[in-house]
Structure formats: structure tokens, C-alpha cells
Design a protein around this motif. Sequence first.
Motif, mmCIF file in Angstrom:
data_model
loop_
_atom_site.group_PDB
_atom_site.id
_atom_site.type_symbol
_atom_site.label_atom_id
_atom_site.label_comp_id
_atom_site.label_asym_id
_atom_site.label_seq_id
_atom_site.Cartn_x
_atom_site.Cartn_y
_atom_site.Cartn_z
ATOM 1 N N GLY A 92 -5.791 -14.395 8.118
ATOM 2 C CA GLY A 92 -5.192 -13.405 9.583
ATOM 3 C C GLY A 92 -4.379 -12.453 9.229
ATOM 4 N N TRP A 93 -3.188 -12.944 8.315
ATOM 5 C CA TRP A 93 -1.699 -12.707 8.898
ATOM 6 C C TRP A 93 -1.650 -11.427 7.509
ATOM 7 C CZ3 TRP A 93 1.100 -13.385 12.515
ATOM 8 C CH2 TRP A 93 0.595 -14.533 13.807
ATOM 9 N N LEU A 94 -2.483 -11.071 6.623
ATOM 10 C CA LEU A 94 -1.734 -9.812 5.890
ATOM 11 C C LEU A 94 -2.276 -8.622 6.424
ATOM 12 C CD1 LEU A 94 -2.831 -11.644 2.959
ATOM 13 C CD2 LEU A 94 -0.714 -11.924 3.922
ATOM 14 N N PHE A 95 -1.587 -8.057 7.161
ATOM 15 C CA PHE A 95 -1.744 -6.248 7.432
ATOM 16 C C PHE A 95 -2.272 -5.149 6.695
ATOM 17 C CE2 PHE A 95 -0.794 -2.390 9.235
ATOM 18 C CZ PHE A 95 -1.509 -2.589 10.766
ATOM 19 N N PRO A 96 -3.569 -5.278 7.008
ATOM 20 C CA PRO A 96 -4.509 -4.256 6.304
ATOM 21 C C PRO A 96 -3.220 -2.741 5.825
ATOM 22 C CG PRO A 96 -6.300 -5.041 7.843
ATOM 23 C CD PRO A 96 -4.469 -5.481 8.280
ATOM 24 N N ASP A 97 -3.440 -2.307 4.805
ATOM 25 C CA ASP A 97 -2.476 -1.168 4.205
ATOM 26 C C ASP A 97 -2.593 -1.441 2.908
ATOM 27 O OD1 ASP A 97 -1.087 0.824 5.010
ATOM 28 O OD2 ASP A 97 0.516 -0.366 6.407
ATOM 29 N N THR A 98 -1.749 -0.007 2.423
ATOM 30 C CA THR A 98 -1.437 -0.003 1.113
ATOM 31 C C THR A 98 -0.025 0.114 0.400
ATOM 32 O OG1 THR A 98 -3.050 1.835 0.938
ATOM 33 C CG2 THR A 98 -1.906 1.390 -1.331
ATOM 34 N N TYR A 99 0.274 -0.834 -0.098
ATOM 35 C CA TYR A 99 1.545 -1.373 -0.466
ATOM 36 C C TYR A 99 1.773 -1.048 -1.685
ATOM 37 C CZ TYR A 99 1.078 -4.370 3.453
ATOM 38 O OH TYR A 99 0.646 -4.912 4.805
ATOM 39 N N HIS A 100 3.443 -0.558 -2.087
ATOM 40 C CA HIS A 100 3.780 0.400 -2.866
ATOM 41 C C HIS A 100 4.585 -1.078 -3.881
ATOM 42 C CE1 HIS A 100 2.625 4.515 -2.082
ATOM 43 N NE2 HIS A 100 2.181 4.112 -0.858
#
Length: 328
Positions: free
Chosen positions: A151-159
Motif C-alpha cells: 500500500g505504500w507505493l504511490f501509483p505513478d510513472t517514475y523516470h
Amino acid sequence: MLKVILSVLLLALITTAIGYQQIQSTINSPLQVANSTQFEVKHGTGFNQLCRQWQANKWVEDCWRYQVIAKLDPTLTDLKAGLYELNNDSVIENIKKINQGQQVNFIFTIIEGQSLRDVLTVIKSASNLQNDLKVDKLSEQLLGNNSNLEGWLFPDTYHYHNNDTASSVLKRAVQKMQLTLNSAWEQRATDLPYKTAYEALIMASIIEKETGLASERPLIASAFVNRLNTNMRLQTDPTVIYGLGEGFDGDIKRKDLRDYTPYNTYRINGLPPTPIAMPSKAAILAAVNPPQTQYVYFVSKGDGSHQFSTTLKQHNAAVNTYILNKKN
């Protein structure tokens, strides 16, 4: 004597003009590479070494001209290590790209509703990323404590750049989730059935997994909050499935609903002990600010949306319409 002076001046002008033309020609000379060629500049690489590497690859004819340009503009010798995408622009433009650290960008995406197990599986095969994750000390490595990382990893695109570490990418995801959750918690509604931001995160993860239609997150949240506020069990299948882990075969059975696990919300009161997935910002906001409704039941219509009900009688009728009739 005057003729000698004029001759010397004329020769100097001609030499200067030729030199200027040579410099301009050098500045505009293209790098002889196929378009979009990746090249790694290793730590400690100097300007002359870089040029010799390019010469060996037959991307430049010689190096002395560029060494002259570098004497005139010493900033060109400031090379930053990394992986770069070279093209057939001028040699100087490609060198400036390295001076400015314009490295090749890679991306890693955490999808809303993914479990920790899913994220770790995907990141292990991410291109140009060093897998430095310590499976037995993952929470300590990323959270700085022994809490459950789910639950602690924010859903997003990381460069990220070539040879960055997997832990550095996931730490950014943790930091973004912490900031998002803390901000939402500070603006939470009153009379919520959870006492801490972590409990809100757990609820948000359940909302995320129950939602097929993004616009329904607030209504799903409202129904769950109403259940908890009236001491009803959550009775939500996604938590049961999470509790089954790798034993889940894709088909939830009556036996699964009866068997006890800490995540079987048909058997336990209140929330499960941890989140069950990575919730989106929208799910978190829904969890901390649900709309006020009387809904306590909902059933899938089969198209991603749900039929919401306030009474068991209404719910049974909806089940008959959307579940039993379709089976028949």
C-alpha cells in the motif's frame, strides 16, 4: 617597408579567415552516427578520451579540431557520466548534450490497484535498472522500519536513468504516497470509522480494488464507511482474495468465504491488518471524505458499475437482477 607591413597584414587576415572557416566548419560538422544511437559515458571519461572513442567508431574523422574548439570553450570538457542518445546533429551539439547531462530517460509505472508482489515482479525486469532490493529487508530498506510495505507505493510513472537503482525509484514512490496520505488525512471528514492515516490507507486500497468505474470510488467509500459505522462487516471479496495469496486460482469459492484468514472480511470485524494494494490519490480522497449516503450494499452490474442499495431487500432484488438472472 610599407609594402612588407601590408603583405604581413594581408597574410594575417587570410590566415584568420581560413582559421575562422575551419572553426565554423568544425562547429557545424555532423556526428556520423545512425540517428538515435545510445552511447554510455563512463565515470572519469575525459574530453580527449571521448573524442578518441568516437574516432574509433568512425563518428568523427579526427580530434585535433575539436581539441582546439575545447581550448576556446573549456565548458565543453565538463562531461557528465551517463547513457546518452546521440544523433546526426553537429559533434559540438552532441557534446553539449553530455555537458548538460541530458541522459536517456527510462520509465517505470506502478499501476493503481497493483499489489506489492506485482510491483516487485515487474521492477525486477525493468530495463537499465540495478536490482538492489533486499527481499528479506525490503520494508527497512524503503520505509526505514519493519512495517508492511503493501500500500505504500504511490501509483505513478517514475523516470530514471541508466544504472539507477530499483530502491531509489521505489523510495520516491514511498515518499509520494506518504505526502499524499498525510495531506489527505489533514483534510479528513469527521466521524470516520478509523483512527489513523494508516487505517485510511487500508480502506483506500479496498476501495481501489472494488472499483471498476473510477467515478464510483466515493460511493464505494460511503458504503464501506456506513458498514463500519453500524458495526457491519465489510464482506468484500478483494480482501478474501488477498488473504488467499498465491493459493487463489482465479475463482472465489464459498469455502474461501468461510475459511479464516486475517483478511477475510466475511469473518473478521473491521479492517484487515494491512492494505491489499496500491491505492490511487482518488481512492485515498474518497476514503477520508466519503459522501454522506445511506448505502450499505452494492452489487456489480457486470459492466464495471454497481447498483447501490440502502436495505437488504433492495440488495437482494439487485442480486436477483444482475447476478442470478444472468446465470440463468
